[in-house]
Design an enzyme around this catalytic site. Structure first.
Site, PDB file in Angstrom:
ATOM      1  N   ASP A 109     126.904 -30.766 -37.232  1.00 21.26           N
ATOM      2  CA  ASP A 109     125.959 -29.795 -36.698  1.00 21.26           C
ATOM      3  C   ASP A 109     126.673 -28.440 -36.560  1.00 21.26           C
ATOM      4  O   ASP A 109     127.758 -28.371 -35.979  1.00 21.26           O
ATOM      5  CB  ASP A 109     125.441 -30.274 -35.339  1.00 21.26           C
ATOM      6  N   ASN A 130     121.243 -17.164 -35.863  1.00 27.44           N
ATOM      7  CA  ASN A 130     119.880 -16.817 -36.282  1.00 27.44           C
ATOM      8  C   ASN A 130     119.335 -15.641 -35.486  1.00 27.44           C
ATOM      9  O   ASN A 130     118.726 -14.718 -36.045  1.00 27.44           O
ATOM     10  CB  ASN A 130     118.953 -18.025 -36.103  1.00 27.44           C
ATOM     11  N   HIS A 139     116.719 -14.958 -39.571  1.00 24.76           N
ATOM     12  CA  HIS A 139     116.543 -16.284 -40.177  1.00 24.76           C
ATOM     13  C   HIS A 139     116.967 -16.310 -41.642  1.00 24.76           C
ATOM     14  O   HIS A 139     117.454 -17.338 -42.136  1.00 24.76           O
ATOM     15  CB  HIS A 139     115.097 -16.742 -40.030  1.00 24.76           C
ATOM     16  N   GLU A 155     120.051 -27.437 -38.967  1.00 27.75           N
ATOM     17  CA  GLU A 155     121.461 -27.153 -39.236  1.00 27.75           C
ATOM     18  C   GLU A 155     122.314 -28.412 -39.198  1.00 27.75           C
ATOM     19  O   GLU A 155     123.532 -28.348 -39.035  1.00 27.75           O
ATOM     20  CB  GLU A 155     122.001 -26.132 -38.218  1.00 27.75           C
TER      21      GLU A 155
END
Length: 222
Positions: free
Chosen positions: A70, A78, A83, A113
């Site tokens: 992760d 972000n 984005h 992610e």
């Protein structure tokens, strides 16, 4: 003679159409198993790869590991860069992952992610070292956004599959290890094992620990 030539042309055209359709079906099947953004496997593709590798591992009584990783602080990336930049960061990580592991390993985008890596013929210790090696490769490869160097890191949890264990069961254990890695701080790797091995941070991993796995990847990709 003329009728024979016509028949031969018709057969050749039919064969060409058949080959074209087969190619289109193969391409469509491949796309159904791929993530549209990263071109890695998607969940459907991962399920197929896991089934194949698990069957092979059980037949050969070989170890097999599953890692779930992760990206650290991805929401912050972000929010700060947008984005579109976040999507390109995912593409960048995907590229580094492909270049850092063996061709026999499988990578999938699990969602958002999160990514999953299948490591056949690898025990837990080897898988942990492999993930640390990938972390090192990522720290050497900055993501460039509008000429700004952005360091991307990830935390990972690793589980060695047990004989007969399903994908969901293995992912549940790897996810539990991921929580352990996150709790220890970013850029850490943790394993789900009975010995409760403490998480490994990139800064604490020695060069000797990952040297063997780096060499294996170079030799396999040569």
């Amino acid at each position: 003679q003329h009728e024979l030539q016509q028949a031969q042309r018709a057969v050749a055209e039919h064969e060409a159409r058949t080959q074209r359709l087969e190619g289109e079906l193969t391409a469509l099947s491949s796309r159904l198993n791929e993530d549209y953004l990263t071109q890695l496997l998607n969940r459907r593709g991962l399920a197929r790869a896991f089934q194949q590798e698990a069957s092979r591992a059980d037949r050969g009584e070989e170890p097999m590991c599953l890692a779930i990783l992760d990206i650290d602080n991805f929401k912050h990336l972000n929010d700060r860069l947008g984005h579109a930049a976040g999507d390109q960061a995912l593409v960048h990580l995907s590229r580094v992952l492909r270049e850092s592991i063996r061709p026999s390993d499988s990578i999938a985008r699990w969602g958002g992610e999160e990514f999953v890596i299948l490591l056949p013929e690898t025990n837990l210790d080897g898988a942990l070292k492999t993930m640390v090696r990938v972390q090192r490769a990522l720290t050497r490869r900055y993501y460039l956004h509008n000429h700004e160097r952005v360091l991307i890191t990830f935390s990972a949890g690793v589980a060695q599959r047990r004989t007969g264990e399903t994908q969901d069961e293995a992912i549940t254990r790897a996810d539990r290890a991921l929580y352990k890695a996150k709790a220890a701080g970013r850029n850490c790797v943790a394993g789900d094992d009975e010995a409760n091995t403490p998480p490994v941070s990139l800064s604490s991993a020695s060069n000797d620990e990952v040297h063997t796995h780096e060499k294996r990847v170079r030799e396999t990709n040569a």
